[in-house]
Design an enzyme around this catalytic site. Structure first.
Site, PDB file in Angstrom:
ATOM      1  N   LYS A  78       0.772  -1.630  -0.277  1.00  0.00           N
ATOM      2  CA  LYS A  78       0.038  -0.094   0.531  1.00  0.00           C
ATOM      3  C   LYS A  78       0.872   1.011  -0.250  1.00  0.00           C
ATOM      4  O   LYS A  78       1.741   1.487   0.245  1.00  0.00           O
ATOM      5  CB  LYS A  78      -0.526  -0.107   1.132  1.00  0.00           C
TER       6      LYS A  78
ATOM      7  N   PRO B 119      10.003  -3.901  -0.434  1.00  0.00           N
ATOM      8  CA  PRO B 119      11.354  -3.338   1.014  1.00  0.00           C
ATOM      9  C   PRO B 119      10.375  -3.843   2.442  1.00  0.00           C
ATOM     10  O   PRO B 119       9.832  -3.290   2.540  1.00  0.00           O
ATOM     11  CB  PRO B 119      11.253  -2.365   0.596  1.00  0.00           C
ATOM     12  N   VAL B 120      11.208  -4.110   3.012  1.00  0.00           N
ATOM     13  CA  VAL B 120      10.741  -5.183   4.396  1.00  0.00           C
ATOM     14  C   VAL B 120      10.971  -3.361   5.574  1.00  0.00           C
ATOM     15  O   VAL B 120      12.237  -3.071   4.975  1.00  0.00           O
ATOM     16  CB  VAL B 120      11.998  -5.840   5.418  1.00  0.00           C
ATOM     17  N   ALA B 121      10.399  -2.858   6.854  1.00  0.00           N
ATOM     18  CA  ALA B 121       9.987  -2.350   6.804  1.00  0.00           C
ATOM     19  C   ALA B 121      10.569  -0.898   5.913  1.00  0.00           C
ATOM     20  O   ALA B 121      11.029   0.245   6.874  1.00  0.00           O
ATOM     21  CB  ALA B 121      11.179  -2.464   7.964  1.00  0.00           C
TER      22      ALA B 121
ATOM     23  N   GLY C  49       7.227   1.117   4.731  1.00  0.00           N
ATOM     24  CA  GLY C  49       6.399   2.052   5.371  1.00  0.00           C
ATOM     25  C   GLY C  49       5.106   1.141   3.504  1.00  0.00           C
ATOM     26  O   GLY C  49       4.312   2.376   3.539  1.00  0.00           O
ATOM     27  N   LEU C  50       4.861   0.270   3.057  1.00  0.00           N
ATOM     28  CA  LEU C  50       4.538   0.162   2.829  1.00  0.00           C
ATOM     29  C   LEU C  50       3.804  -0.999   2.812  1.00  0.00           C
ATOM     30  O   LEU C  50       3.530  -2.594   2.151  1.00  0.00           O
ATOM     31  CB  LEU C  50       5.417  -1.161   1.668  1.00  0.00           C
TER      32      LEU C  50
ATOM     33  N   GLY D 249       4.680  -4.084   4.112  1.00  0.00           N
ATOM     34  CA  GLY D 249       4.549  -5.496   3.019  1.00  0.00           C
ATOM     35  C   GLY D 249       4.185  -6.986   4.484  1.00  0.00           C
ATOM     36  O   GLY D 249       3.656  -7.234   4.069  1.00  0.00           O
TER      37      GLY D 249
ATOM     38  N   SER E  57       2.379  -6.824   7.557  1.00  0.00           N
ATOM     39  CA  SER E  57       0.762  -6.850   6.804  1.00  0.00           C
ATOM     40  C   SER E  57       0.201  -7.001   5.933  1.00  0.00           C
ATOM     41  O   SER E  57      -1.369  -8.283   5.965  1.00  0.00           O
ATOM     42  CB  SER E  57       0.272  -5.362   7.252  1.00  0.00           C
TER      43      SER E  57
ATOM     44  N   ASP F  17      -2.337  -1.870  10.001  1.00  0.00           N
ATOM     45  CA  ASP F  17      -2.329  -2.185   8.416  1.00  0.00           C
ATOM     46  C   ASP F  17      -3.224  -2.893   7.702  1.00  0.00           C
ATOM     47  O   ASP F  17      -3.684  -3.385   6.889  1.00  0.00           O
ATOM     48  CB  ASP F  17      -0.946  -2.029   7.968  1.00  0.00           C
TER      49      ASP F  17
HETATM   50  P1  ATP Z   1       4.213  -1.001   8.920  1.00  0.00           P
HETATM   51  O1  ATP Z   1       4.668   0.667   9.068  1.00  0.00           O
HETATM   52  O2  ATP Z   1       3.322  -1.658   9.502  1.00  0.00           O
HETATM   53  O3  ATP Z   1       5.602  -1.384  10.778  1.00  0.00           O
HETATM   54  P2  ATP Z   1       6.287  -1.782   7.139  1.00  0.00           P
HETATM   55  O4  ATP Z   1       5.649  -1.512   5.771  1.00  0.00           O
HETATM   56  O5  ATP Z   1       6.673   0.008   7.624  1.00  0.00           O
HETATM   57  O6  ATP Z   1       5.350  -1.771   7.716  1.00  0.00           O
HETATM   58  P3  ATP Z   1       6.970  -4.633   7.145  1.00  0.00           P
HETATM   59  O7  ATP Z   1       7.829  -4.868   5.853  1.00  0.00           O
HETATM   60  O8  ATP Z   1       6.084  -4.252   7.379  1.00  0.00           O
HETATM   61  O9  ATP Z   1       7.044  -2.760   6.897  1.00  0.00           O
HETATM   62  O10 ATP Z   1       8.068  -4.648   8.455  1.00  0.00           O
HETATM   63  C1  ATP Z   1       7.825  -3.968   9.618  1.00  0.00           C
HETATM   64  C2  ATP Z   1       8.887  -5.243  10.559  1.00  0.00           C
HETATM   65  O11 ATP Z   1       7.840  -6.314  11.013  1.00  0.00           O
HETATM   66  C3  ATP Z   1      10.414  -5.435   9.998  1.00  0.00           C
HETATM   67  O12 ATP Z   1      10.966  -5.069  10.772  1.00  0.00           O
HETATM   68  C4  ATP Z   1      10.229  -7.060  10.045  1.00  0.00           C
HETATM   69  O13 ATP Z   1      11.321  -7.315  10.334  1.00  0.00           O
HETATM   70  C5  ATP Z   1       8.933  -7.059  10.613  1.00  0.00           C
HETATM   71  N1  ATP Z   1       8.155  -8.558   9.510  1.00  0.00           N
HETATM   72  C6  ATP Z   1       7.472  -9.213  10.453  1.00  0.00           C
HETATM   73  N2  ATP Z   1       6.841 -10.577   9.740  1.00  0.00           N
HETATM   74  C7  ATP Z   1       7.629  -9.397   8.499  1.00  0.00           C
HETATM   75  C8  ATP Z   1       6.932  -9.815   6.976  1.00  0.00           C
HETATM   76  N3  ATP Z   1       6.847 -11.488   6.899  1.00  0.00           N
HETATM   77  N4  ATP Z   1       7.151  -9.243   5.625  1.00  0.00           N
HETATM   78  C9  ATP Z   1       7.948  -8.790   6.538  1.00  0.00           C
HETATM   79  N5  ATP Z   1       8.168  -7.459   7.902  1.00  0.00           N
HETATM   80  C10 ATP Z   1       7.931  -8.762   8.606  1.00  0.00           C
END
Ligand code: ATP
Length: 307
Positions: free
Chosen positions: A16, A100-102, A104-105, A107, A109, A142
């Site tokens: 998102k 990309p992990v963490a 803001g997208l 992922g 969720s 989210d």
């Molecule tokens: P949010 O704003 O909800 O924190 P985001 O988009 O910034 O989300 P995500 O990619 O959802 O970040 O990851 C947030 C944290 O959740 C990461 O530090 C990661 O280690 C943990 N996490 C646990 N399960 C997952 C997963 N399936 N995919 C990505 N990250 C995950």
């Protein structure tokens, strides 16, 4: 009917964007009340479930744990508890990460929402939509939006949703980083700095409803952006670069650090991505999406690869 052991079912878990993110205040429990215009994009992880005894998660494409600390695992366990009495089978959950992990997208969720909907079907839990939404809320702010998909105005802590007509096809370019930002850390610094709230959802809502992409570009806004620019100063230059390359508007999504721009045509977005890919670590072309669209044009480049 419950799917047979060994059956594999796959779903795309779509990321998102927060086209607008306004922070309305901090609650006594530490969570922040927001007002946000959220839209699904075509960038997605692939989530598949293989029915077999026990519960496990395997991730490829990112270094993420497979157990309890993976949100997808927690989603499966929560669903299994909610379906107790219907004796759910186990599952191996495989996640191919592309979001990309963490970043803001959302992922994590998105993966959790995909697991809820996949296993509700595969385990024949038959939970109605409103019960799935309640489970989603317990997993994270989210997750309800990721379950719903499309476009919505999100209030409360982001979990109260007013669905809107999605506008699939609007070209988007993302600039992302291999190292993300912790949402908790971004909000902690936000509370310290306490910047004034300038983001407004209404102009973007009107632009989205009217299909006026120039106005939507001008209305993109995020109250967390100044904080993200403190924690990751290069996001400011990335946003400026998107605008120089022809974006109608550019902003940080969620708690960053990913920065996105919207474009008036797929060709302009592609050209911008080609120029940007030499300068930024990860450049992705995608588009605003409706829920569950099958084939979307999404490409990712690491620094130095030309499209
Ligand atoms: P949010 O704003 O909800 O924190 P985001 O988009 O910034 O989300 P995500 O990619 O959802 O970040 O990851 C947030 C944290 O959740 C990461 O530090 C990661 O280690 C943990 N996490 C646990 N399960 C997952 C997963 N399936 N995919 C990505 N990250 C995950």
């Amino acid at each position: 009917m419950m799917a047979r052991r060994g059956t594999v079912i796959t779903q795309r878990a779509l990321a998102k964007l927060n086209l607008v993110l306004r922070i309305r205040g901090r609650r006594s429990d530490g969570y922040h009340e927001i007002d946000s215009l959220m839209h699904t994009i075509g960038l997605a992880d692939d989530v598949s479930v293989v029915l077999r005894p026990g519960l496990a998660v395997q991730c490829t494409g990112a270094d993420l744990p497979g157990g309890e600390s993976n949100l997808a695992y927690r989603a499966a366990r929560l669903l299994a508890e909610a379906c107790r009495g219907r004796r759910p089978a186990g599952a191996l959950i495989r996640i191919r990460k592309r979001i990309p992990v963490a970043g803001g997208l959302a992922g994590g969720s998105a993966d959790a929402a995909a697991v809820l909907s996949l296993l509700n079907e595969a385990w024949a839990c038959g939970l109605p939509w409103d019960e799935l939404l309640l489970l989603a809320r317990r997993l994270g702010a989210d997750v309800p939006f990721c379950l719903l998909g499309g476009a919505a105005r999100a209030t409360g802590i982001g979990d109260r949703l007013q669905p809107l007509e999605p506008r699939p096809g609007v070209p988007v370019v993302l600039i992302a980083w291999p190292e993300g930002l912790s949402t908790a850390e971004v909000y902690r610094v936000y509370d310290q700095l306490n910047p004034p709230s300038t983001a407004r959802v209404e102009p973007a809502l009107e632009a989205l409803a009217a299909g006026d992409w120039r106005a939507l570009g001008a209305a993109l806004a995020n109250d967390l952006q100044p904080v993200v620019e403190v924690l990751r100063p290069e996001t400011r230059a990335a946003r400026a670069d998107l605008l120089t390359c022809g974006a109608l508007g550019a902003a940080v999504t969620g708690s960053g650090p990913t920065v996105f721009g919207i474009f008036s045509s797929a060709e302009r977005a592609r050209r911008a991505a080609r120029d940007l890919s030499g300068r930024w670590p990860i450049v992705i072309t995608t588009e605003l999406a409706a829920r569950g669209l099958g084939s979307m044009r999404t490409n990712t480049w690491a620094r130095g690869d030309g499209p």
